[in-house]
Design a protein around this motif. Sequence first.
Motif, PDB file in Angstrom:
ATOM      1  N   LEU A 142       0.838  -1.207   0.000  1.00  0.00           N
ATOM      2  CA  LEU A 142       0.000   0.000   0.000  1.00  0.00           C
ATOM      3  C   LEU A 142       0.868   1.250   0.000  1.00  0.00           C
ATOM      4  N   ASN A 143       1.892   1.261   0.835  1.00  0.00           N
ATOM      5  CA  ASN A 143       2.790   2.415   0.884  1.00  0.00           C
ATOM      6  C   ASN A 143       3.617   2.534  -0.393  1.00  0.00           C
ATOM      7  N   ARG A 144       3.983   1.389  -0.960  1.00  0.00           N
ATOM      8  CA  ARG A 144       4.734   1.437  -2.222  1.00  0.00           C
ATOM      9  C   ARG A 144       3.881   2.034  -3.334  1.00  0.00           C
ATOM     10  N   ALA A 145       2.575   1.778  -3.292  1.00  0.00           N
ATOM     11  CA  ALA A 145       1.677   2.347  -4.305  1.00  0.00           C
ATOM     12  C   ALA A 145       1.702   3.870  -4.268  1.00  0.00           C
ATOM     13  N   VAL A 146       1.801   4.429  -3.061  1.00  0.00           N
ATOM     14  CA  VAL A 146       1.875   5.892  -2.935  1.00  0.00           C
ATOM     15  C   VAL A 146       3.178   6.398  -3.553  1.00  0.00           C
ATOM     16  N   ALA A 147       4.287   5.717  -3.247  1.00  0.00           N
ATOM     17  CA  ALA A 147       5.578   6.122  -3.807  1.00  0.00           C
ATOM     18  C   ALA A 147       5.604   5.938  -5.323  1.00  0.00           C
ATOM     19  N   LEU A 148       5.021   4.846  -5.805  1.00  0.00           N
ATOM     20  CA  LEU A 148       4.974   4.597  -7.248  1.00  0.00           C
ATOM     21  C   LEU A 148       4.165   5.675  -7.956  1.00  0.00           C
ATOM     22  N   ALA A 149       3.077   6.108  -7.336  1.00  0.00           N
ATOM     23  CA  ALA A 149       2.258   7.171  -7.924  1.00  0.00           C
ATOM     24  C   ALA A 149       3.044   8.467  -8.065  1.00  0.00           C
ATOM     25  N   GLU A 150       3.962   8.707  -7.135  1.00  0.00           N
ATOM     26  CA  GLU A 150       4.776   9.923  -7.200  1.00  0.00           C
ATOM     27  C   GLU A 150       5.844   9.836  -8.279  1.00  0.00           C
ATOM     28  N   THR A 151       6.261   8.633  -8.630  1.00  0.00           N
ATOM     29  CA  THR A 151       7.327   8.477  -9.626  1.00  0.00           C
ATOM     30  C   THR A 151       6.802   8.146 -11.013  1.00  0.00           C
ATOM     31  N   ALA A 152       5.663   7.404 -11.075  1.00  0.00           N
ATOM     32  CA  ALA A 152       5.152   6.955 -12.374  1.00  0.00           C
ATOM     33  C   ALA A 152       3.727   7.417 -12.641  1.00  0.00           C
ATOM     34  N   GLY A 153       3.155   8.209 -11.756  1.00  0.00           N
ATOM     35  CA  GLY A 153       1.811   8.735 -11.960  1.00  0.00           C
ATOM     36  C   GLY A 153       0.761   7.966 -11.177  1.00  0.00           C
ATOM     37  N   PRO A 154      -0.382   8.620 -10.875  1.00  0.00           N
ATOM     38  CA  PRO A 154      -1.418   7.997 -10.044  1.00  0.00           C
ATOM     39  C   PRO A 154      -2.020   6.739 -10.651  1.00  0.00           C
ATOM     40  N   SER A 155      -2.078   6.654 -11.975  1.00  0.00           N
ATOM     41  CA  SER A 155      -2.645   5.452 -12.594  1.00  0.00           C
ATOM     42  C   SER A 155      -1.804   4.216 -12.270  1.00  0.00           C
ATOM     43  N   ALA A 156      -0.485   4.390 -12.228  1.00  0.00           N
ATOM     44  CA  ALA A 156       0.395   3.264 -11.868  1.00  0.00           C
ATOM     45  C   ALA A 156       0.156   2.854 -10.422  1.00  0.00           C
ATOM     46  N   GLY A 157      -0.033   3.839  -9.570  1.00  0.00           N
ATOM     47  CA  GLY A 157      -0.323   3.530  -8.170  1.00  0.00           C
ATOM     48  C   GLY A 157      -1.640   2.798  -8.013  1.00  0.00           C
ATOM     49  N   LEU A 158      -2.667   3.230  -8.756  1.00  0.00           N
ATOM     50  CA  LEU A 158      -3.968   2.568  -8.701  1.00  0.00           C
ATOM     51  C   LEU A 158      -3.889   1.133  -9.210  1.00  0.00           C
ATOM     52  N   ALA A 159      -3.084   0.918 -10.239  1.00  0.00           N
ATOM     53  CA  ALA A 159      -2.922  -0.441 -10.775  1.00  0.00           C
ATOM     54  C   ALA A 159      -2.313  -1.360  -9.719  1.00  0.00           C
ATOM     55  N   LEU A 160      -1.354  -0.836  -8.947  1.00  0.00           N
ATOM     56  CA  LEU A 160      -0.754  -1.645  -7.894  1.00  0.00           C
ATOM     57  C   LEU A 160      -1.764  -1.916  -6.781  1.00  0.00           C
ATOM     58  N   LEU A 161      -2.604  -0.929  -6.478  1.00  0.00           N
ATOM     59  CA  LEU A 161      -3.621  -1.126  -5.442  1.00  0.00           C
ATOM     60  C   LEU A 161      -4.590  -2.241  -5.803  1.00  0.00           C
ATOM     61  N   SER A 162      -4.859  -2.421  -7.090  1.00  0.00           N
ATOM     62  CA  SER A 162      -5.806  -3.452  -7.508  1.00  0.00           C
ATOM     63  C   SER A 162      -5.347  -4.837  -7.075  1.00  0.00           C
ATOM     64  N   ALA A 163      -4.027  -5.003  -6.893  1.00  0.00           N
ATOM     65  CA  ALA A 163      -3.498  -6.296  -6.457  1.00  0.00           C
ATOM     66  C   ALA A 163      -3.855  -6.584  -5.002  1.00  0.00           C
ATOM     67  N   LEU A 164      -4.270  -5.554  -4.266  1.00  0.00           N
ATOM     68  CA  LEU A 164      -4.598  -5.726  -2.857  1.00  0.00           C
ATOM     69  C   LEU A 164      -6.080  -5.965  -2.617  1.00  0.00           C
ATOM     70  N   ASP A 165      -6.895  -5.816  -3.663  1.00  0.00           N
ATOM     71  CA  ASP A 165      -8.340  -5.921  -3.475  1.00  0.00           C
ATOM     72  C   ASP A 165      -8.776  -7.292  -2.981  1.00  0.00           C
ATOM     73  N   GLY A 166      -8.032  -8.328  -3.334  1.00  0.00           N
ATOM     74  CA  GLY A 166      -8.402  -9.668  -2.904  1.00  0.00           C
ATOM     75  C   GLY A 166      -7.777 -10.084  -1.585  1.00  0.00           C
ATOM     76  N   ASP A 167      -7.009  -9.212  -0.958  1.00  0.00           N
ATOM     77  CA  ASP A 167      -6.347  -9.549   0.307  1.00  0.00           C
ATOM     78  C   ASP A 167      -7.319  -9.301   1.468  1.00  0.00           C
ATOM     79  N   GLU A 168      -7.723 -10.367   2.137  1.00  0.00           N
ATOM     80  CA  GLU A 168      -8.700 -10.247   3.211  1.00  0.00           C
ATOM     81  C   GLU A 168      -8.200  -9.395   4.372  1.00  0.00           C
ATOM     82  N   ARG A 169      -6.891  -9.308   4.540  1.00  0.00           N
ATOM     83  CA  ARG A 169      -6.348  -8.512   5.647  1.00  0.00           C
ATOM     84  C   ARG A 169      -6.632  -7.028   5.476  1.00  0.00           C
ATOM     85  N   LEU A 170      -6.868  -6.587   4.242  1.00  0.00           N
ATOM     86  CA  LEU A 170      -7.135  -5.170   3.990  1.00  0.00           C
ATOM     87  C   LEU A 170      -8.561  -4.910   3.539  1.00  0.00           C
TER      88      LEU A 170
END
Length: 402
Positions: free
Chosen positions: A322-350
Amino acid sequence: MTASAIEDLLRELTPQVLSALVRRYGRFEECEDAVQEAVLAAAVQWPANGMPGNPRGWLVAVASRRLIDQMRSDRARRERESATATRVAPEVPDTDDTLVLLFLCCHPALTATSQTALTLRAVGGLTTAEIARAFLVPEGTMAARISRAKQRIKAAGSSFGLPDGAEREERLRVVLHVLYLIFNEGYTASSGSELHRVDLAHEAIRLTRMMHAQLPEDGEVTGLLALMLLTHARRKARTTAAGDLVPLDEQDRTEWDRELIDEGVELVKASLAGPALGPYLLQAAIAATHADAATAGETDWPQVHALYLVLERIAPNPMVTLNRAVALAETAGPSAGLALLSALDGDERLAGHHRLLSVRAHLLEKTGDTAGAYEHYRRAAQATASLAERRYLESRAGRVRA
């Protein structure tokens, strides 16, 4: 010596005295009660009568007498205990067994909640009432939790000593995790009206300093202390005068505590030269990178992202991603960060976690999707038990909808 100085000294000496009694007599629960009585007696007598020449020796002697009196009163074990009672007054040991006591409080037979409560009680010297207030539970509930923890340690037959080999390394990781949990609860309270519980944060730092003094070469102990110092350095800038949360990129960095930052950065630099990189040290390196930037715009986001990549590899965790997604958004744009967040949607812990919802809202806002940002800010506000975070998220929702 002032009352405040006496209180600080008693808090420092409490685990040393308790560990001395437990090593001599065993009986963790009874020793802990005796030490608390001795500390209470000192808090009353020392301001009035003056400080004894050997404060720790005084506490050991008084606590030992209380413990012996308690053992004598137990009729069922009178014969066995009378032998102990006839011993000469115990000598004050030269060694500080606080580290051993920390290991005992973090016994694997206990839950993380019980480990935390017992550590604050036995090593931190906090009263049951203080711990209960910190975690927003009734004092009776916390007293029962601590009592059960002591009974579980007794039932497990644990001896008072440092474990060996792999068990010692595993127990050390548990101890560090408990200190990390205490600090996090103090820095960002999980519930209630206040964002900070400064007493808990200070206690976590004090105990971690104590650990570092005894294990100065351990990179993860050093990393955890550095992480706490660098994070706590931002405390004053994290809220407005009204108590509202201020995000990192909007904080007045002149309010950051440069003394704590300098200490934390030096610890990070010294440990990064070591043989291994652990999770706490990597997190401290990330915090140091933020601290190096005079303004939010000067943050070295590529370095932050690279450190999160390493952290994600050695200690995979959805919060790290989740924190890496924020950093990725700052380096590669918010769409890249959102794409990484999609990988967390199936994680029951979050699932439904307010931090995942709020980060997605933030990145949606940066893409211009105000409707999506509003919905996720609103859901995040409903999901958090922290009133300070809820007010902040509701304000962000109101801003994107305006």
